[in-house]
Enzyme design. Structure first.
Site, PDB file in Angstrom:
ATOM      1  N   ASP A  86      12.743   8.035  10.941  1.00 48.58           N
ATOM      2  CA  ASP A  86      13.172   7.454   9.675  1.00 48.58           C
ATOM      3  C   ASP A  86      12.025   7.653   8.682  1.00 48.58           C
ATOM      4  O   ASP A  86      10.900   8.006   9.075  1.00 48.58           O
ATOM      5  CB  ASP A  86      13.488   5.972   9.880  1.00 48.58           C
ATOM      6  CG  ASP A  86      13.820   5.272   8.588  1.00 48.58           C
ATOM      7  OD1 ASP A  86      14.700   5.764   7.861  1.00 48.58           O
ATOM      8  OD2 ASP A  86      13.193   4.235   8.285  1.00 48.58           O
ATOM      9  N   ASP A 137      11.501   5.664   5.006  1.00 43.75           N
ATOM     10  CA  ASP A 137      11.026   4.429   4.363  1.00 43.75           C
ATOM     11  C   ASP A 137      10.674   3.381   5.407  1.00 43.75           C
ATOM     12  O   ASP A 137      11.490   3.046   6.274  1.00 43.75           O
ATOM     13  CB  ASP A 137      12.109   3.871   3.439  1.00 43.75           C
ATOM     14  CG  ASP A 137      12.197   4.626   2.125  1.00 43.75           C
ATOM     15  OD1 ASP A 137      11.183   4.677   1.415  1.00 43.75           O
ATOM     16  OD2 ASP A 137      13.281   5.159   1.818  1.00 43.75           O
ATOM     17  N   ASP A 159      12.595   1.312  11.349  1.00 44.28           N
ATOM     18  CA  ASP A 159      12.054   0.011  10.953  1.00 44.28           C
ATOM     19  C   ASP A 159      13.125  -0.966  10.494  1.00 44.28           C
ATOM     20  O   ASP A 159      12.811  -2.125  10.231  1.00 44.28           O
ATOM     21  CB  ASP A 159      11.037   0.180   9.818  1.00 44.28           C
ATOM     22  CG  ASP A 159      11.710   0.482   8.486  1.00 44.28           C
ATOM     23  OD1 ASP A 159      11.479  -0.262   7.516  1.00 44.28           O
ATOM     24  OD2 ASP A 159      12.489   1.448   8.424  1.00 44.28           O
TER      25      ASP A 159
END
Length: 222
Positions: A9, A11, A166
Site C-alpha cells: 500500500d 499512504d 495500514d
C-alpha cells in the site's frame, strides 16, 4: 514455480502521509462548515476510495463529488511538496527483493497523480514501477481484486506473496486475496490492525518479523 512478491500500500505504508491527507480534508471540510478530527478521519476515511468518502459526507452534492475530491487531492500534493522521507527500512527491503528476484508492486486506492507525486518525493519512483491503482480497476480496495491483479502481473500466488497495509480497507482486501499481511502502526493501534485482518503488526520495514517470514517463504520454495 511461483515468484515471491512484495505488495505495498502507499499512504501510511510507504510514506507516513495520513496527517497530510487529514490536513487537506480539514481544509476542504472547513469551507463547507464541517469539522474533521483525526479520530474520525482514521475511523471513517482512512484507506477508503474517494467516491465512497464523497458519498458519505456530501450526499447532496453528487454533481460536485469529483470536483471536491480533486480539490482535496490537489491540496494534499501542495502540502506534500517535492521531497518526503519514506518509511524506514524500505530501501533495504527493496534491495533484498532485487537480490532474490522477488516482484514488487504498489497496490493503492490513491489517485495516479498522488501516487506518482508521492513515489517521486520519497525517491521510490524508479524502484517501484508496477502500480495497481484502485480507481483504475473494476473494483478498488476493500475488494481483493487489486491485489489479485498485482499478483497475476508479477507471476505470484497468494502463498508466495506478502502485503503491507495500514488501513482496515486495505487489510481486508489483502486478507481476502489470500496473502500474509503485515499491518503498519502508522495511524492505528496494533489491536485495531489485527481486528481488521493483520497477521502481524510492525512499526516500519526494519522489523525483524518481515525477514523471518520471507525466509520461511523461501524455505517453502526449496
Amino acid at each position: 514455480m511461483s515468484r515471491l512478491a512484495l505488495l505495498f500500500d502507499l499512504d501510511g505504508t510507504l510514506l507516513h502521509s495520513d496527517p497530510l491527507h487529514h490536513a487537506a480534508f480539514v481544509s476542504v471540510f472547513a469551507e463547507r462548515g464541517r469539522d474533521l478530527d483525526i479520530e474520525e478521519y482514521n475511523t471513517r476515511i482512512l484507506g477508503r476510495p474517494n467516491a465512497d468518502v464523497m458519498a458519505d459526507y456530501f450526499p447532496g452534492e453528487e454533481a460536485r463529488h469529483v470536483e471536491i475530491a480533486d480539490l482535496k487531492e490537489a491540496r494534499f500534493r501542495d502540502i506534500l511538496g517535492a521531497s518526503a522521507d519514506p518509511t524506514p527500512g524500505i530501501h533495504a527491503l527493496l534491495d533484498w527483493a532485487e537480490r532474490e528476484g522477488a516482484g514488487t508492486a504498489v497496490v493503492t486506492n490513491a489517485p495516479r497523480l498522488n501516487v506518482e507525486a508521492m513515489l517521486a518525493a520519497a525517491g521510490l519512483a524508479e524502484r517501484l514501477t508496477l502500480l495497481v491503482i484502485g480507481e483504475e480497476c473494476p473494483r478498488p480496495k476493500p475488494d481483493p481484486l487489486p491485489y489479485r491483479m498485482a499478483m497475476e502481473q508479477l507471476g505470484a500466488t497468494p502463498a508466495t506473496s506478502v502485503a503491507f497495509e495500514d488501513s482496515p480497507s486495505g487489510l481486508r482486501a489483502a486478507r481476502a486475496a489470500g496473502t500474509h499481511v503485515f499491518g503498519l502502526t502508522s495511524s492505528l493501534t496494533p489491536e485495531r490492525l489485527r481486528d481488521a485482518g493483520a497477521h502481524e503488526t510492525i512499526a516500519d520495514f526494519n522489523a525483524p518479523e518481515i525477514r523471518a517470514y520471507l525466509d520461511t517463504l523461501k524455505a517453502r520454495q526449496g
